[in-house]
Design a protein around this motif. Structure first.
Motif, PDB file in Angstrom:
ATOM      1  N   LEU A  40      63.496  84.564  99.886  1.00  0.00           N
ATOM      2  CA  LEU A  40      64.333  83.545 100.526  1.00  0.00           C
ATOM      3  C   LEU A  40      64.808  84.017 101.892  1.00  0.00           C
ATOM      4  CD1 LEU A  40      66.385  82.388  97.416  1.00  0.00           C
ATOM      5  CD2 LEU A  40      64.593  81.095  98.594  1.00  0.00           C
ATOM      6  N   ALA A  41      65.134  85.307 102.017  1.00  0.00           N
ATOM      7  CA  ALA A  41      65.538  85.851 103.320  1.00  0.00           C
ATOM      8  C   ALA A  41      64.378  85.785 104.310  1.00  0.00           C
ATOM      9  CB  ALA A  41      66.024  87.286 103.161  1.00  0.00           C
ATOM     10  N   LEU A  42      63.181  86.095 103.849  1.00  0.00           N
ATOM     11  CA  LEU A  42      62.003  85.971 104.701  1.00  0.00           C
ATOM     12  C   LEU A  42      61.852  84.544 105.211  1.00  0.00           C
ATOM     13  CD1 LEU A  42      59.209  86.955 105.812  1.00  0.00           C
ATOM     14  CD2 LEU A  42      58.273  86.350 103.570  1.00  0.00           C
ATOM     15  N   TYR A  43      62.051  83.582 104.328  1.00  0.00           N
ATOM     16  CA  TYR A  43      61.836  82.184 104.695  1.00  0.00           C
ATOM     17  C   TYR A  43      62.871  81.675 105.694  1.00  0.00           C
ATOM     18  CZ  TYR A  43      58.538  82.171 100.770  1.00  0.00           C
ATOM     19  OH  TYR A  43      57.496  82.450  99.909  1.00  0.00           O
ATOM     20  N   ASN A  44      64.023  82.338 105.811  1.00  0.00           N
ATOM     21  CA  ASN A  44      64.976  81.944 106.853  1.00  0.00           C
ATOM     22  C   ASN A  44      64.311  81.971 108.219  1.00  0.00           C
ATOM     23  OD1 ASN A  44      67.129  81.567 105.103  1.00  0.00           O
ATOM     24  ND2 ASN A  44      67.903  83.648 105.348  1.00  0.00           N
ATOM     25  N   THR A  45      63.496  82.989 108.464  1.00  0.00           N
ATOM     26  CA  THR A  45      62.796  83.089 109.738  1.00  0.00           C
ATOM     27  C   THR A  45      61.770  81.975 109.891  1.00  0.00           C
ATOM     28  OG1 THR A  45      63.098  85.485 109.764  1.00  0.00           O
ATOM     29  CG2 THR A  45      61.378  84.597 111.189  1.00  0.00           C
ATOM     30  N   MET A  46      61.082  81.657 108.785  1.00  0.00           N
ATOM     31  CA  MET A  46      60.066  80.612 108.850  1.00  0.00           C
ATOM     32  C   MET A  46      60.681  79.246 109.184  1.00  0.00           C
ATOM     33  SD  MET A  46      57.680  82.740 108.069  1.00  0.00           S
ATOM     34  CE  MET A  46      58.741  84.055 108.640  1.00  0.00           C
ATOM     35  N   TYR A  47      61.891  79.010 108.685  1.00  0.00           N
ATOM     36  CA  TYR A  47      62.579  77.762 109.031  1.00  0.00           C
ATOM     37  C   TYR A  47      62.775  77.673 110.544  1.00  0.00           C
ATOM     38  CZ  TYR A  47      63.977  77.811 104.072  1.00  0.00           C
ATOM     39  OH  TYR A  47      63.996  77.853 102.699  1.00  0.00           O
ATOM     40  N   HIS A  48      63.179  78.781 111.151  1.00  0.00           N
ATOM     41  CA  HIS A  48      63.411  78.787 112.585  1.00  0.00           C
ATOM     42  C   HIS A  48      62.106  78.620 113.356  1.00  0.00           C
ATOM     43  CE1 HIS A  48      67.749  79.921 113.011  1.00  0.00           C
ATOM     44  NE2 HIS A  48      67.564  80.110 111.710  1.00  0.00           N
ATOM     45  N   PHE A  49      61.010  79.099 112.795  1.00  0.00           N
ATOM     46  CA  PHE A  49      59.703  78.884 113.417  1.00  0.00           C
ATOM     47  C   PHE A  49      59.305  77.403 113.430  1.00  0.00           C
ATOM     48  CE2 PHE A  49      57.661  83.281 112.237  1.00  0.00           C
ATOM     49  CZ  PHE A  49      58.515  83.902 113.120  1.00  0.00           C
ATOM     50  N   GLY A  50      59.872  76.623 112.508  1.00  0.00           N
ATOM     51  CA  GLY A  50      59.342  75.284 112.280  1.00  0.00           C
ATOM     52  C   GLY A  50      58.116  75.327 111.402  1.00  0.00           C
ATOM     53  N   GLY A  51      58.058  76.374 110.568  1.00  0.00           N
ATOM     54  CA  GLY A  51      56.923  76.540 109.673  1.00  0.00           C
ATOM     55  C   GLY A  51      57.006  75.658 108.448  1.00  0.00           C
ATOM     56  N   ILE A  52      55.886  75.542 107.774  1.00  0.00           N
ATOM     57  CA  ILE A  52      55.783  74.761 106.545  1.00  0.00           C
ATOM     58  C   ILE A  52      55.649  75.749 105.397  1.00  0.00           C
ATOM     59  CG2 ILE A  52      54.434  73.030 105.293  1.00  0.00           C
ATOM     60  CD1 ILE A  52      53.453  72.190 108.210  1.00  0.00           C
ATOM     61  N   ILE A  53      56.729  75.922 104.650  1.00  0.00           N
ATOM     62  CA  ILE A  53      56.739  76.901 103.571  1.00  0.00           C
ATOM     63  C   ILE A  53      56.065  76.286 102.346  1.00  0.00           C
ATOM     64  CG2 ILE A  53      58.212  78.300 102.067  1.00  0.00           C
ATOM     65  CD1 ILE A  53      60.253  78.284 104.410  1.00  0.00           C
ATOM     66  N   VAL A  54      55.052  76.969 101.861  1.00  0.00           N
ATOM     67  CA  VAL A  54      54.282  76.487 100.711  1.00  0.00           C
ATOM     68  C   VAL A  54      54.395  77.525  99.586  1.00  0.00           C
ATOM     69  CG1 VAL A  54      52.009  75.789  99.869  1.00  0.00           C
ATOM     70  CG2 VAL A  54      52.726  75.162 102.182  1.00  0.00           C
ATOM     71  N   PRO A  55      55.472  77.442  98.810  1.00  0.00           N
ATOM     72  CA  PRO A  55      55.620  78.377  97.700  1.00  0.00           C
ATOM     73  C   PRO A  55      54.677  78.002  96.564  1.00  0.00           C
ATOM     74  CG  PRO A  55      57.350  76.748  97.595  1.00  0.00           C
ATOM     75  CD  PRO A  55      56.548  76.453  98.846  1.00  0.00           C
ATOM     76  N   PRO A  56      54.358  78.947  95.698  1.00  0.00           N
ATOM     77  CA  PRO A  56      53.499  78.604  94.568  1.00  0.00           C
ATOM     78  C   PRO A  56      54.169  77.707  93.554  1.00  0.00           C
ATOM     79  CG  PRO A  56      54.243  80.871  94.401  1.00  0.00           C
ATOM     80  CD  PRO A  56      54.660  80.378  95.758  1.00  0.00           C
ATOM     81  N   GLY A  57      55.515  77.772  93.478  1.00  0.00           N
ATOM     82  CA  GLY A  57      56.196  76.983  92.456  1.00  0.00           C
ATOM     83  C   GLY A  57      55.620  77.270  91.081  1.00  0.00           C
ATOM     84  N   TYR A  58      55.596  76.259  90.255  1.00  0.00           N
ATOM     85  CA  TYR A  58      54.934  76.356  88.952  1.00  0.00           C
ATOM     86  C   TYR A  58      53.766  75.379  88.937  1.00  0.00           C
ATOM     87  CZ  TYR A  58      58.880  79.182  87.559  1.00  0.00           C
ATOM     88  OH  TYR A  58      59.816  80.187  87.491  1.00  0.00           O
ATOM     89  N   THR A  59      52.873  75.558  89.910  1.00  0.00           N
ATOM     90  CA  THR A  59      51.759  74.635  90.104  1.00  0.00           C
ATOM     91  C   THR A  59      50.510  75.055  89.354  1.00  0.00           C
ATOM     92  OG1 THR A  59      51.182  75.825  92.133  1.00  0.00           O
ATOM     93  CG2 THR A  59      52.604  73.892  92.360  1.00  0.00           C
ATOM     94  N   ASP A  60      50.599  76.136  88.589  1.00  0.00           N
ATOM     95  CA  ASP A  60      49.472  76.618  87.797  1.00  0.00           C
ATOM     96  C   ASP A  60      50.033  77.401  86.615  1.00  0.00           C
ATOM     97  OD1 ASP A  60      47.328  78.868  87.147  1.00  0.00           O
ATOM     98  OD2 ASP A  60      46.265  77.255  88.198  1.00  0.00           O
ATOM     99  N   PRO A  61      49.355  77.369  85.471  1.00  0.00           N
ATOM    100  CA  PRO A  61      49.865  78.128  84.312  1.00  0.00           C
ATOM    101  C   PRO A  61      50.090  79.611  84.579  1.00  0.00           C
ATOM    102  CG  PRO A  61      48.158  76.599  83.603  1.00  0.00           C
ATOM    103  CD  PRO A  61      48.188  76.527  85.096  1.00  0.00           C
ATOM    104  N   VAL A  62      49.378  80.198  85.536  1.00  0.00           N
ATOM    105  CA  VAL A  62      49.585  81.624  85.810  1.00  0.00           C
ATOM    106  C   VAL A  62      51.008  81.906  86.255  1.00  0.00           C
ATOM    107  CG1 VAL A  62      47.153  81.957  86.421  1.00  0.00           C
ATOM    108  CG2 VAL A  62      48.817  81.528  88.237  1.00  0.00           C
ATOM    109  N   LYS A  63      51.672  80.907  86.816  1.00  0.00           N
ATOM    110  CA  LYS A  63      53.024  81.135  87.313  1.00  0.00           C
ATOM    111  C   LYS A  63      54.035  81.298  86.177  1.00  0.00           C
ATOM    112  CE  LYS A  63      54.069  81.656  90.746  1.00  0.00           C
ATOM    113  NZ  LYS A  63      54.056  82.983  91.431  1.00  0.00           N
ATOM    114  N   PHE A  64      53.700  80.811  85.007  1.00  0.00           N
ATOM    115  CA  PHE A  64      54.601  81.019  83.876  1.00  0.00           C
ATOM    116  C   PHE A  64      54.471  82.429  83.319  1.00  0.00           C
ATOM    117  CE2 PHE A  64      54.251  76.455  84.187  1.00  0.00           C
ATOM    118  CZ  PHE A  64      55.560  76.043  84.009  1.00  0.00           C
ATOM    119  N   ALA A  65      53.436  83.134  83.750  1.00  0.00           N
ATOM    120  CA  ALA A  65      53.279  84.533  83.355  1.00  0.00           C
ATOM    121  C   ALA A  65      53.976  85.452  84.348  1.00  0.00           C
ATOM    122  CB  ALA A  65      51.797  84.896  83.249  1.00  0.00           C
ATOM    123  N   ASP A  66      53.793  85.190  85.652  1.00  0.00           N
ATOM    124  CA  ASP A  66      54.437  86.076  86.637  1.00  0.00           C
ATOM    125  C   ASP A  66      55.863  85.633  86.927  1.00  0.00           C
ATOM    126  OD1 ASP A  66      54.109  84.110  88.944  1.00  0.00           O
ATOM    127  OD2 ASP A  66      54.451  85.935  90.103  1.00  0.00           O
ATOM    128  N   GLY A  67      56.154  84.354  86.770  1.00  0.00           N
ATOM    129  CA  GLY A  67      57.527  83.882  86.723  1.00  0.00           C
ATOM    130  C   GLY A  67      58.260  83.733  88.031  1.00  0.00           C
TER     131      GLY A  67
END
Length: 201
Positions: free
Chosen positions: A133-160
């Motif tokens: 989240l601290a890293l993404y503070n900088t990306m907000y200032h860039f005007g970047g598009i943050i694309v987190p993995p979220g829970y968009t695949d079953p693998v994310k329920f393993a790594d959490g």
């Protein structure tokens, strides 16, 4: 259609984040991306590095690897940043690199790109989420598009970790990456390239 240009920019002291970055670069190429793998320069004094055998060994083995420049971000359609946690924040080495990007930021050259991040800590609750989240503070200032993995695949329920990808190295920094982290890194990379491809189409 031109391949998505992906920059993987990271800092690693003892090698874990370096291994994660290499896996991302491999996954990016497999997904059809054009990839740059870049390490930010080490800033710590020699005596600090020498005080930790793993740090010293990793520094020596990677000191000749290509170093990140502003052009590596300007060039890219997507950027994945990696840093170990430092008191719940990104490492000063990566922060210093980000802080040099004022001229590119002022020209709007860092905006409208896809960004996401990855990290590692020694303990299970060692600030991994706050680091991303601290890293993404900088990306907000860039005007970047943050694309987190979220829970968009079953693998994310393993790594959490919906904010990015993270790994717990254990008290001695010796617990290796497993198939769980590799799958999560692969998924995040494919997702970032997919979204960046749609934006650049």
């Amino acid at each position: 259609m031109a391949p998505v240009k992906l920059s993987v920019i990271y800092y690693s002291a003892t090698g874990t984040v370096h291994a994660m970055a290499k896996r991302i670069a491999e996954a990016g190429r497999q997904a059809g991306g054009e990839v740059r793998l870049r390490q930010v320069p080490e800033l710590a004094p020699a005596e600090a590095i020498a005080s930790n055998a793993a740090w010293s060994q990793h520094f020596d083995s990677t000191k000749d690897e290509p170093k990140a420049t502003a052009d590596d971000i300007v060039w890219a359609d997507a950027v994945l940043f990696g840093s170990p946690t430092r008191y719940g924040n990104i490492a000063s080495q990566l922060k210093q690199f980000l802080d040099t990007l004022g001229p590119q930021w002022a020209q709007g050259l860092l905006a409208n790109k896809v960004y996401a991040g990855f990290t590692a800590s020694q303990t299970a609750h060692g600030g991994q989420e706050t680091t991303l989240l601290a890293l993404y503070n900088t990306m907000y200032h860039f005007g970047g598009i943050i694309v987190p993995p979220g829970y968009t695949d079953p693998v994310k329920f393993a790594d959490g970790n919906p904010y990015g990808v993270s790994h717990v190295t254990g008290g001695n920094n010796t617990d290796p990456l497993t198939d769980v982290q590799y799958a999560a890194l692969d998924h995040m990379t494919r997702r970032v390239i997919e979204i960046a491809g749609k934006l650049t189409a």
